[in-house]
Each structure stands twice: as structure tokens, then as C-alpha cells.
Design an enzyme around this catalytic site. Structure first.
Site, PDB file in Angstrom:
ATOM      1  N   CYS A 101       0.841  -1.202   0.000  1.00 16.41           N
ATOM      2  CA  CYS A 101       0.000   0.000   0.000  1.00 16.41           C
ATOM      3  C   CYS A 101       0.880   1.257   0.000  1.00 16.41           C
ATOM      4  O   CYS A 101       1.504   1.578  -0.997  1.00 16.41           O
ATOM      5  CB  CYS A 101      -0.969  -0.045   1.177  1.00 16.41           C
ATOM      6  SG  CYS A 101      -2.349   1.127   1.025  1.00 16.41           S
ATOM      7  N   HIS A 123      -3.548  -5.235   0.549  1.00 14.14           N
ATOM      8  CA  HIS A 123      -2.988  -5.742   1.807  1.00 14.14           C
ATOM      9  C   HIS A 123      -3.015  -7.275   1.831  1.00 14.14           C
ATOM     10  O   HIS A 123      -4.044  -7.876   2.137  1.00 14.14           O
ATOM     11  CB  HIS A 123      -3.780  -5.191   2.995  1.00 14.14           C
ATOM     12  CG  HIS A 123      -3.568  -3.736   3.228  1.00 14.14           C
ATOM     13  ND1 HIS A 123      -2.581  -3.247   4.049  1.00 14.14           N
ATOM     14  CD2 HIS A 123      -4.207  -2.648   2.717  1.00 14.14           C
ATOM     15  CE1 HIS A 123      -2.622  -1.924   4.054  1.00 14.14           C
ATOM     16  NE2 HIS A 123      -3.591  -1.538   3.249  1.00 14.14           N
ATOM     17  N   GLU A 179      -1.712  -9.144   4.029  1.00 14.52           N
ATOM     18  CA  GLU A 179      -1.741  -9.622   5.412  1.00 14.52           C
ATOM     19  C   GLU A 179      -3.150  -9.764   5.969  1.00 14.52           C
ATOM     20  O   GLU A 179      -3.360 -10.445   6.981  1.00 14.52           O
ATOM     21  CB  GLU A 179      -0.922  -8.679   6.312  1.00 14.52           C
ATOM     22  CG  GLU A 179      -1.545  -7.316   6.579  1.00 14.52           C
ATOM     23  CD  GLU A 179      -1.255  -6.283   5.498  1.00 14.52           C
ATOM     24  OE1 GLU A 179      -1.402  -5.079   5.769  1.00 14.52           O
ATOM     25  OE2 GLU A 179      -0.885  -6.671   4.364  1.00 14.52           O
TER      26      GLU A 179
END
EC number: 6.3.5.2
Length: 513
Positions: free
Chosen positions: A80, A174, A176
């Protein structure tokens, strides 16, 4: 042990990046965004990840990595804001997007490039999680586009050709976050296939390392540990005990803010752990100091100071204090200049007096809750202790909203016991991350036995989560909630209305205060 450094630009998800890396069996550390190349060399990582962040790379408040990190010869992945920082460094252009992307988006992987992107090997077109207002609008020289979305043509970038050896990659989304379907595979591709890391981090490795650290820190000094009977303090105490044996003195403080019959239950099962244990009944002192205090921050500060005072009264020659501080505690307590704001001070961190006479040992500070449980299992701690729901350091003081009194605490205890009892008997207790009751500073009109009542309102809270960083409200069966509500209203004097909290984190926090 091979490791990865995550440079923190203030994303609310930075800790999740570290957690996902550890799930791959790879040790990760988090350092500030402006960490110097010299410091990075000292840590000797095999790769670097740049986190997301709330600022704009072209703004006056932009926070950027040290330029020297791109000359270290290490694989780098920007996420990001991290992608945008990479694009800016290499001469690309980042601008505000006319259409922001927050939430799920469809990622389309580019298949026409040669050679195939190692980062996207075995990754199909799939849903990813976006959270950005800026985007890359001009590609840096020496980079190629490897994925796109409806609003981000340059959804993923990487070096190629003459710059391919740099191994610099960027993702606008993202990986994660669990909503990114192949996020873990992407991280695996980067860390194992591209960076060449061999997974070798495990609970046993963590225990061995921490035992060495604790022995080096404490030496021959005696150590005091405040133990509550919860997962965190129990695992921390057993771990420290493994390191220094009888030099550990555990103190269980009855602060008057515990759940119903908690003190007796805790003392019973803590004795089975073989710890040197002292009970300190300071309930009157805590309640006296909390009288007429309504501010949650003031409550936490008072409780933190009083805990330390009680510990100091139990001191003989102890120089260190053990606390079960976890990663989520730290991220919600520490505000770094530039990155994420302080949400609330945590009892184990910001609530401690600055002039504390004891030095801290926090052996679990870099672990998430599920990792703490894994370490506890490796240490041989019983499952019924490890699977207890999280309980806040300040106890029921932050679940009695407004001022705290013994009367209001007793009302909450009785109601909370019914809620937990019903969860366990219905087989729901282990299906939720955390469940508890909150006594509101609100009264409502009711009718009981043809008489008008004006009594307290209680809120029930149950959430599902894997790490406490994000959480969804638990969709408990309606008949279950009806049964709990009926029991509480009929069995607990002082409550005539029960509500159920259906807020997720974010935007809400799990605890109300």
C-alpha cells in the site's frame, strides 16, 4: 535464525504483517520506517517489508524510508503506502485517486509478461483487500505491472530487466488481511521463493531464545510477577520460572475488580503450576482510589499506579517486574510520530507510572494471543488455562462504565457469570474469541410484577477474532440471547434491560473502555 524486518509507516495492519510472516515459520521484527541501513545490517535480515500508512508520499507530512535501504541488496516488498514510497523513490508518480478503494476489490494478474512473476506464481485472479486514497499513476523506469484492479491499473509492480536483480516488489492491496484470499501465498512466494528464507521459527525456538534473554536481563536478581490467572500472565510466569526458577516471586492481587469467585479459582489452579505465590488482598485500596472516577483513562492510570504500589509492598529484594504485555497491547498504546494514533492506553503499558522503581521484563511483548497459547502448550500448561477468554488488566473497572462501586461491580459480576455459564453449557464459549458483559451508566423504565422499575441497562458483547487486532461481532443464536437476557433480568437485581453489541473492530474496539 533467518528473519524479516517490517518497517512501520503507521498502518493499523503492521502487526498483522508480522503475524502472517510468523505463521509461515519465519521470525519477523518491526522497526520504525526511518531505520538506517546500518541498523538494518546489524539485524541481518533476509528481506524487508514496507508497511502501509495513513499519509501521502507527496504531502508535507510524508514519511519516507531511508534511501540507503534500496542499496542493501535485500529483496523489498512494499504494501500500500510502501508501494507508493517505492514508486516515488524510483522516479514514478503518485497522485490522489479520483475514486478511492476501501474494502474488497477484484485483482487481475498480468500473464503476458516474460518471465513469469515469481511473486504471483500460483496466484489466480482473486479478491484482495484495498485501503487507499492515492495510487501510482506513472510507472517508474525499470518496473513492470504485474496485477491490476478496476480502480488501480498499477495494483502490483516489480523490477525487471536491468533492474530485475534489485528484487523490489510493490502491492497496492494488503496481503496480510484475511480478506485477501491468496495473501499468505503471496507472502510465502516473496519470503521463501524470492528471498530464499528457510522457515525455522517455532514456539520452542521462541522459548529457548526468551529463556536466554531473561537470564541475561535478570542475572541472579529476584523477580516479581503480577499474575492474574489469565492466559498472558500465566504463560509469562511459567516462562520466566523456567529461566530463573525460585528467583521468581509471583503475586496475585485481589483488586476487587475480578469476576465472581475469581480469586479462589485463580489461587487453586495457580498452585498446580508450582509457582512461588503470594496473595495480596488490596480490594479496598483500589475501590477507594476509584471512587467517583468516571474517565476510563483515569481509571487505567489509577489502577496501573496502584498495582505497582501493591507489588512494591510485596518486595523483598526484587528488582524486576514481569508483565504479560502482548503485541496488540503495544499497538493500541504507543503512538509513533507520523503513524497510527493512540486508541487507548493499555494497563500494561501506558498506565504504568513513569517513576516506577521496578524494571520491566515483558517476555511475550512480541506475540499475538494465538502465539501465546502455542507457547503455553509447549510449556505444558493446561488447556483450560490457555483457552480462557482475554480479561483486561484493569478488570471490571473498564466494564462498569462511569464511576465504580462495590454495588455496581456485584451487579455486573452476577450478570456476567450467567452469560459465561450459558455460553459454556451451550458449547459456544470456545467458538468466540471473547465474551463479557458491560454495565452501562444508563437506567431505563421497566415493569416487573405490575410495578414500575427504573434500573440499569446491561450490554452483552461477544466477538470472533484470531488475534484481537480486528474482530467481528459474534452472531449468537437468537434463542440463546433470549435465554441469557431472561435469566439476567429475572435473577440479577438492578437490571431491567439487556442489549447486545453488534459493533465490529474497527471501527469499535473490543472493550468499551
Amino acid at each position: 535464525m533467518q528473519s524479516v524486518l517490517v518497517l512501520d509507516f503507521g498502518s493499523q495492519y503492521t502487526q498483522l504483517i508480522a503475524r502472517r510472516i510468523r505463521e509461515l515459520g519465519i521470525y519477523s521484527e518491526i522497526l520504525p520506517y526511518n531505520t538506517t541501513p546500518e541498523t538494518i545490517r546489524e539485524h541481518a535480515p533476509k528481506a524487508i517489508i514496507l508497511s502501509g500508512g495513513p499519509t501521502s508520499v507527496y504531502g508535507e507530512s510524508a514519511i519516507l524510508p531511508h534511501e540507503g535501504i534500496f542499496s542493501l541488496g535485500l529483496p523489498i516488498l512494499g504494501i500500500c503506502y510502501g508501494l507508493q514510497a517505492i514508486a516515488k523513490h524510483f522516479g514514478g508518480e503518485v497522485a490522489s485517486s479520483a475514486k478511492q478503494e476501501f474494502g474488497r476489490a477484484k485483482m487481475l494478474v498480468s500473464r503476458d509478461g516474460e518471465p513469469e512473476s515469481m511473486l504471483f506464481r500460483n496466484i489466480p485472479d482473486s479478491d484482495v483487500w484495498m485501503s487507499h486514497g492515492d495510487k501510482v499513476v506513472n510507472l517508474p523506469d525499470g518496473f513492470r505491472i504485474t496485477a491490476s484492479s478496476a480502480n488501480s491499473e498499477m495494483c502490483a509492480l516489480e523490477t525487471y530487466g536491468s533492474k530485475g536483480a534489485l528484487k523490489v516488489f510493490g502491492l497496492q492491496f494488503h496481503p496480510e488481511v484475511q480478506h485477501t484470499l491468496y495473501g499468505k501465498q503471496l507472502l510465502s512466494n516473496f519470503l521463501i521463493d524470492i528471498a530464499g528464507i528457510t522457515p525455522d521459527w517455532s514456539p520452542k525456538h521462541f522459548i529457548d531464545h526468551q529463556i536466554e534473554e531473561i537470564r541475561r536481563t535478570a542475572g541472579d536478581e529476584t523477580v516479581i510477577c503480577g499474575i492474574s490467572g489469565g492466559v498472558d500472565s500465566s504463560v509469562a510466569a511459567v516462562l520466566v520460572s523456567r529461566a530463573i526458577g525460585k528467583n521468581l516471586h509471583c503475586v496475585f492481587v485481589d483488586n476487587g475488580l475480578l469476576r465472581k469467585n475469581e480469586a479462589d479459582k485463580v489461587m487453586q489452579f495457580l498452585k498446580h503450576l508450582g509457582l512461588r505465590l503470594t496473595l495480596a488482598d488490596a480490594s479496598e485500596l483500589f475501590l477507594k482510589r476509584l471512587k467517583n472516577v468516571a474517565s476510563p483513562e483515569k481509571k487505567r492510570k489509577i489502577i496501573g499506579r496502584t498495582f505497582i504500589q501493591v507489588f512494591e509492598e510485596q518486595l523483598d529484594k526484587e528488582k524486576f517486574l514481569v508483565q504479560g504485555t502482548l503485541y496488540p497491547d503495544v499497538i493500541e498504546s504507543v503512538s509513533v510520530k507520523g503513524p497510527s494514533e493512540t486508541i487507548k492506553s493499555h494497563h500494561n503499558v501506558g498506565g504504568l507510572p513513569k517513576r516506577m522503581k521496578l524494571k520491566l521484563i515483558e517476555p511475550l511483548r512480541e506475540l499475538f494471543k494465538d502465539e501465546v497459547r502455542a507457547v503455553g502448550r509447549e510449556l505444558g500448561i493446561a488447556e483450560d488455562i490457555l483457552m480462557r477468554h482475554p480479561f483486561p488488566g484493569p478488570g471490571l473497572a473498564v466494564r462498569v462504565l462511569g464511576s465504580v462501586s462495590k454495588e455496581r461491580l456485584d451487579i455486573l459480576r452476577d450478570a456476567d457469570e450467567i452469560f459465561l455459564e450459558e455460553l459454556k453449557s451451550s458449547g459456544l464459549y470456545q467458538k468466540v474469541w471473547q465474551a463479557f458483559s458491560v454495565l452501562l451508566p444508563v437506567q431505563s423504565v421497566g415493569v416487573m410484577g405490575d410495578k414500575r422499575t427504573y434500573e440499569n441497562v446491561l450490554a452483552l458483547r461477544a466477538v470472533e477474532s484470531s488475534d484481537g487486532m480486528t474482530a467481528d461481532w459474534a452472531q449468537l443464536p437468537h434463542d440463546f440471547l433470549a435465554r441469557v437476557s431472561n435469566r439476567i433480568i429475572n435473577e440479577v437485581r438492578g437490571i431491567n434491560r439487556v442489549a447486545y453489541d453488534i459493533s465490529s473492530k474497527p471501527p469499535a474496539t473490543i472493550e468499551w473502555e
